[in-house]
Scaffold this active site. Structure first.
Site, PDB file in Angstrom:
ATOM      1  N   GLY A 142      -0.484   4.590  -1.249  1.00 47.76           N
ATOM      2  CA  GLY A 142      -1.612   5.184  -0.543  1.00 47.76           C
ATOM      3  C   GLY A 142      -1.166   6.248   0.441  1.00 47.76           C
ATOM      4  N   ARG A 143      -2.122   6.909   1.063  1.00 47.25           N
ATOM      5  CA  ARG A 143      -1.783   8.029   1.943  1.00 47.25           C
ATOM      6  C   ARG A 143      -1.008   7.588   3.180  1.00 47.25           C
ATOM      7  NH1 ARG A 143      -7.767  10.644   1.840  1.00 47.25           N
ATOM      8  NH2 ARG A 143      -8.203   8.415   1.886  1.00 47.25           N
ATOM      9  N   MET A 144      -1.426   6.482   3.801  1.00 46.41           N
ATOM     10  CA  MET A 144      -0.674   5.977   4.947  1.00 46.41           C
ATOM     11  C   MET A 144       0.635   5.342   4.502  1.00 46.41           C
ATOM     12  SD  MET A 144      -1.865   6.595   7.977  1.00 46.41           S
ATOM     13  CE  MET A 144      -1.187   5.307   9.012  1.00 46.41           C
TER      14      MET A 144
ATOM     15  N   GLY B  59       0.827  -1.202   0.000  1.00 47.21           N
ATOM     16  CA  GLY B  59       0.000   0.000   0.000  1.00 47.21           C
ATOM     17  C   GLY B  59       0.855   1.244   0.000  1.00 47.21           C
TER      18      GLY B  59
ATOM     19  N   GLY C 163     -11.914   0.105  13.825  1.00 40.67           N
ATOM     20  CA  GLY C 163     -11.132  -0.890  14.538  1.00 40.67           C
ATOM     21  C   GLY C 163     -10.699  -0.404  15.904  1.00 40.67           C
ATOM     22  N   THR C 164     -10.412   0.889  16.014  1.00 40.97           N
ATOM     23  CA  THR C 164      -9.996   1.455  17.298  1.00 40.97           C
ATOM     24  C   THR C 164     -11.121   1.371  18.325  1.00 40.97           C
ATOM     25  OG1 THR C 164      -8.435   2.956  16.238  1.00 40.97           O
ATOM     26  CG2 THR C 164      -9.161   3.545  18.453  1.00 40.97           C
TER      27      THR C 164
ATOM     28  N   LYS D  36     -14.324   6.523   5.018  1.00 40.53           N
ATOM     29  CA  LYS D  36     -13.903   5.330   5.765  1.00 40.53           C
ATOM     30  C   LYS D  36     -14.883   4.197   5.488  1.00 40.53           C
ATOM     31  CE  LYS D  36     -12.606   3.643  10.366  1.00 40.53           C
ATOM     32  NZ  LYS D  36     -11.385   2.989   9.846  1.00 40.53           N
TER      33      LYS D  36
ATOM     34  N   GLY E 142      -1.638  -2.484   9.703  1.00 38.47           N
ATOM     35  CA  GLY E 142      -2.426  -1.365  10.191  1.00 38.47           C
ATOM     36  C   GLY E 142      -3.823  -1.342   9.612  1.00 38.47           C
TER      37      GLY E 142
ATOM     38  N   HIS F 251     -14.910   9.726  12.021  1.00 36.52           N
ATOM     39  CA  HIS F 251     -13.976   9.600  10.909  1.00 36.52           C
ATOM     40  C   HIS F 251     -14.558  10.278   9.669  1.00 36.52           C
ATOM     41  CE1 HIS F 251     -12.138   6.432  13.409  1.00 36.52           C
ATOM     42  NE2 HIS F 251     -11.059   6.639  12.681  1.00 36.52           N
TER      43      HIS F 251
END
Length: 268
Positions: free
Chosen positions: A15-17, A12, A167-168, A161, A101, A157
């Site tokens: 991607g942004r992360m 990934g 998940g948190t 999303k 993640g 969020h």
């Protein structure tokens, strides 16, 4: 004696992360970026993609080939729930330690991946959140639940999303449930005149998911008791805020065996 750097592959990466992970790895002398997997055009240098000097690692779309050729120690994955499970199994197959993640894993999938890790003799991590502040928020909430068992979780969020609850928030609810005896909160005769008004039901309490444009990632855990309330809140404003946690995870996963669920286990 020269210490060997940890070889890191990133899934990934475009991607942004993933881009933040690439920058973090390239900025740490103890880590070495050896593979970057993601959407790319031909001859895309991973470092150049994130605005840094070229590093010679080309972005590819073939994860298995990248893992084999790079001989990576660790795979950091910030992809999608649809691909993360397969990516994790693939990493374990090649004895590459997964640091995941991506959310959306079921308890059964985590159990199976734990078995695979132990058979391969390696460690792995699935973490709904890598933010140190978010981990502290979860720990504080679990502590508070021992004394104030009436609780609700509100998570916020952006509207793009994919999963709800986050998940948190699920991980927070699980940690609360470990120390809180299950009972159904609220009036026993309450009725939802509009379905879903009271939020998702978990172990006797509720989780509410807000999805709006302009929001990044926040969570509030609200406790109620006679004559008082307690609110524990964490706000994230930038993806770079997760990178110190990812950095810790990449280094600590080298010392574990089996699949660990939750970054809080890596935080003393």
């Amino acid at each position: 004696m020269v210490q060997t750097r940890i070889k890191v592959a990133v899934a990934g990466a475009s991607g942004r992360m993933g881009r933040e992970v690439v920058k973090m790895v390239l900025s740490d002398a103890e880590l070495e970026l050896v593979a970057a997997v993601g959407r790319s055009t031909k001859d895309t240098d991973a470092a150049k993609m994130v605005g840094m000097e070229p590093c010679g690692v080309q972005v590819t779309n073939d994860l298995e080939l990248a893992l084999v050729e790079s001989k990576a120690d660790v795979l950091v994955d910030f992809t999608t729930p649809q691909s993360a499970v397969a990516n994790t199994s693939l990493a374990i197959k090649h004895r590459v330690r997964p640091v995941i993640g991506t959310t959306g894993f079921t308890p059964e999938q985590i159990e199976e991946l734990d078995k695979q890790c132990k058979e391969a003799g390696i460690g792995g991590l699935i973490a709904p959140n890598f933010s140190i502040g978010a981990i502290l928020m979860m720990k504080f909430a679990a502590q508070a639940a021992k004394y104030m068992p009436h609780v609700e979780i509100i998570e916020y969020h952006g509207d793009q999303k994919l999963d709800a609850p986050s998940g948190t928030s699920i991980k927070t609810a699980e940690m609360i449930a470990e120390v809180r005896e299950e009972f159904r909160q609220g009036n026993p005769n309450e009725e939802e005149t509009i379905e879903g008004a009271r939020g998702a039901y978990y172990n006797g309490f509720r989780i509410h998911s807000v999805r709006l444009p302009g929001v990044f990632a926040q969570q509030e855990v609200v406790f109620g008791a006679f004559g008082q309330t307690l609110k524990i809140r964490h706000d994230s404003y930038d993806r770079a805020g997760y990178m110190p946690g990812v950095n810790v995870a990449v280094k600590k996963v080298m010392t574990y065996e089996g699949m660990v669920y939750g970054f809080e286990h890596f935080v003393d």
